[in-house]
Design a protein around this motif. Structure first.
Motif, mmCIF file in Angstrom:
data_model
loop_
_atom_site.group_PDB
_atom_site.id
_atom_site.type_symbol
_atom_site.label_atom_id
_atom_site.label_comp_id
_atom_site.label_asym_id
_atom_site.label_seq_id
_atom_site.Cartn_x
_atom_site.Cartn_y
_atom_site.Cartn_z
ATOM 1 N N SER A 101 -3.360 -10.368 -2.456
ATOM 2 C CA SER A 101 -2.199 -10.104 -1.606
ATOM 3 C C SER A 101 -0.957 -9.929 -2.459
ATOM 4 C CB SER A 101 -1.969 -11.261 -0.634
ATOM 5 O OG SER A 101 -3.042 -11.339 0.270
ATOM 6 N N ALA A 102 -0.154 -8.980 -2.071
ATOM 7 C CA ALA A 102 1.105 -8.730 -2.756
ATOM 8 C C ALA A 102 2.094 -9.846 -2.432
ATOM 9 C CB ALA A 102 1.673 -7.391 -2.315
ATOM 10 N N ILE A 103 3.049 -10.039 -3.325
ATOM 11 C CA ILE A 103 4.109 -11.026 -3.136
ATOM 12 C C ILE A 103 5.416 -10.248 -3.024
ATOM 13 C CG2 ILE A 103 5.324 -12.979 -4.180
ATOM 14 C CD1 ILE A 103 2.635 -13.537 -5.696
ATOM 15 N N PRO A 104 6.139 -10.386 -1.890
ATOM 16 C CA PRO A 104 7.343 -9.587 -1.682
ATOM 17 C C PRO A 104 8.333 -9.617 -2.854
ATOM 18 C CG PRO A 104 6.767 -10.697 0.348
ATOM 19 C CD PRO A 104 5.836 -11.214 -0.724
ATOM 20 N N LYS A 105 8.624 -10.789 -3.378
ATOM 21 C CA LYS A 105 9.585 -10.896 -4.485
ATOM 22 C C LYS A 105 9.102 -10.102 -5.709
ATOM 23 C CE LYS A 105 12.982 -13.661 -6.385
ATOM 24 N NZ LYS A 105 14.314 -13.366 -5.969
ATOM 25 N N ASP A 120 -3.717 -2.034 -12.606
ATOM 26 C CA ASP A 120 -4.657 -2.936 -11.929
ATOM 27 C C ASP A 120 -4.007 -3.626 -10.733
ATOM 28 O OD1 ASP A 120 -6.544 -2.210 -13.786
ATOM 29 O OD2 ASP A 120 -6.571 -4.132 -14.843
ATOM 30 N N THR A 121 -2.744 -4.014 -10.887
ATOM 31 C CA THR A 121 -2.024 -4.664 -9.788
ATOM 32 C C THR A 121 -1.836 -3.678 -8.643
ATOM 33 O OG1 THR A 121 -0.851 -6.089 -11.344
ATOM 34 C CG2 THR A 121 0.102 -5.879 -9.143
ATOM 35 N N LEU A 122 -1.376 -2.467 -8.965
ATOM 36 C CA LEU A 122 -1.154 -1.460 -7.922
ATOM 37 C C LEU A 122 -2.460 -1.086 -7.223
ATOM 38 C CD1 LEU A 122 1.444 0.760 -9.800
ATOM 39 C CD2 LEU A 122 1.895 -0.820 -7.917
ATOM 40 N N HIS A 123 -3.552 -0.974 -7.988
ATOM 41 C CA HIS A 123 -4.862 -0.698 -7.385
ATOM 42 C C HIS A 123 -5.292 -1.854 -6.479
ATOM 43 C CE1 HIS A 123 -5.758 3.061 -9.196
ATOM 44 N NE2 HIS A 123 -6.049 2.619 -10.402
ATOM 45 N N ASN A 160 0.241 0.147 -18.697
ATOM 46 C CA ASN A 160 -0.933 -0.184 -19.506
ATOM 47 C C ASN A 160 -1.284 -1.665 -19.500
ATOM 48 O OD1 ASN A 160 -2.176 2.122 -20.802
ATOM 49 N ND2 ASN A 160 -0.181 2.468 -21.738
ATOM 50 N N ASN A 161 -0.322 -2.523 -19.133
ATOM 51 C CA ASN A 161 -0.539 -3.961 -19.152
ATOM 52 C C ASN A 161 -1.134 -4.396 -17.816
ATOM 53 O OD1 ASN A 161 -0.388 -6.737 -19.081
ATOM 54 N ND2 ASN A 161 1.679 -6.846 -19.911
ATOM 55 N N LYS A 162 -2.406 -4.753 -17.833
ATOM 56 C CA LYS A 162 -3.073 -5.087 -16.576
ATOM 57 C C LYS A 162 -2.459 -6.289 -15.871
ATOM 58 C CE LYS A 162 -6.759 -7.723 -18.775
ATOM 59 N NZ LYS A 162 -7.022 -8.961 -18.126
ATOM 60 N N ASP A 163 -1.728 -7.131 -16.601
ATOM 61 C CA ASP A 163 -1.113 -8.314 -15.995
ATOM 62 C C ASP A 163 0.322 -8.083 -15.545
ATOM 63 O OD1 ASP A 163 -3.433 -9.862 -16.408
ATOM 64 O OD2 ASP A 163 -2.851 -10.193 -18.492
ATOM 65 N N ASP A 164 0.875 -6.925 -15.844
ATOM 66 C CA ASP A 164 2.254 -6.624 -15.455
ATOM 67 C C ASP A 164 2.318 -6.360 -13.954
ATOM 68 O OD1 ASP A 164 4.688 -4.664 -15.101
ATOM 69 O OD2 ASP A 164 4.950 -5.584 -17.077
ATOM 70 N N ILE A 189 0.838 -1.201 0.000
ATOM 71 C CA ILE A 189 0.000 0.000 0.000
ATOM 72 C C ILE A 189 0.876 1.254 0.000
ATOM 73 C CG2 ILE A 189 -1.664 1.310 1.389
ATOM 74 C CD1 ILE A 189 -2.814 -1.519 2.212
ATOM 75 N N ALA A 190 1.925 1.236 0.799
ATOM 76 C CA ALA A 190 2.844 2.384 0.845
ATOM 77 C C ALA A 190 3.560 2.554 -0.489
ATOM 78 C CB ALA A 190 3.847 2.205 1.982
ATOM 79 N N PHE A 191 3.900 1.463 -1.139
ATOM 80 C CA PHE A 191 4.564 1.497 -2.439
ATOM 81 C C PHE A 191 3.665 2.182 -3.466
ATOM 82 C CE2 PHE A 191 6.075 -1.427 -6.141
ATOM 83 C CZ PHE A 191 6.900 -0.437 -6.636
ATOM 84 N N ARG A 192 2.417 1.776 -3.500
ATOM 85 C CA ARG A 192 1.471 2.369 -4.442
ATOM 86 C C ARG A 192 1.304 3.862 -4.155
ATOM 87 N NH1 ARG A 192 -2.876 5.105 -5.850
ATOM 88 N NH2 ARG A 192 -4.388 4.167 -7.229
ATOM 89 N N ALA A 193 1.190 4.209 -2.879
ATOM 90 C CA ALA A 193 1.056 5.619 -2.496
ATOM 91 C C ALA A 193 2.317 6.399 -2.874
ATOM 92 C CB ALA A 193 0.799 5.733 -0.997
ATOM 93 N N PHE A 194 3.487 5.813 -2.657
ATOM 94 C CA PHE A 194 4.746 6.481 -2.994
ATOM 95 C C PHE A 194 4.811 6.811 -4.485
ATOM 96 C CE2 PHE A 194 9.098 6.163 -4.592
ATOM 97 C CZ PHE A 194 9.698 7.216 -3.891
#
Length: 172
Positions: A147-151, A135-138, A126-130, A61-66
């Protein structure tokens, strides 16, 4: 006691450098950004310290906000307008995707970053699967079943770091 020439002692083997992708923090210590906005600067330093395996969701969440706050600071500092018509101002209320696209367009058109870096960012966003896809960040923030994956977050940071460095290097 032997009376012959002494054999040279073996030289110590140099320590192998760890793979940077094996780190447990999102932003590596080697990434040195000068960030003028106090809140964004705090997020940056926290993301250099936060343990991904223990605080995965908070880090995501912090990453997306950053990323979004970095876009907002660049847009405000550079009065970024829509690259299609050159009139409509991009601002903090613009969609996240628009911010990333327009910041990368502005960096490229002003020769602050090369076209390959900017094209890569636009393509990934633009790539929703990237991993860097909007979409991933949202989903990190808005999807309680994702859930995010650390790696994957580390790989995403490594891919976006040169872009973020250009963003902050060009904020007045």
């Amino acid at each position: 006691q032997l009376n012959g020439p002494s054999s040279p002692s073996p030289s110590p083997k140099p320590k192998a450098k760890p793979n940077s992708k094996d780190r447990n923090k999102l932003i590596p210590r080697s990434c040195a950004l000068t960030i003028s906005n106090p809140k964004v600067n705090s997020l940056y330093h926290e993301l250099q310290k936060l343990l991904l395996d223990k605080f995965t969701n908070v880090a995501a969440i912090a990453f997306r906000a950053f990323i979004e706050f970095s876009m907002d600071c660049y847009i405000e500092s550079n009065n970024v307008t829509n690259s299609k018509d050159g009139k409509k101002t991009i601002n903090k209320n613009s969609p996240f995707m628009t911010k990333i696209i327009e910041v990368s367009n502005h960096l490229e058109s002003n020769k602050f970053a090369d076209k390959h870096l900017c094209k890569g960012i636009r393509s990934a966003a633009n790539n929703k699967d990237d991993l860097l896809g909007i979409d991933t960040l949202h989903a990190y923030v808005h999807n309680a079943k994702f859930s995010a994956i650390p790696k994957n977050m580390v790989i995403t940071w490594d891919n976006i770091q040169p872009f973020i460095e250009k963003v902050w290097a060009n904020i007045k």
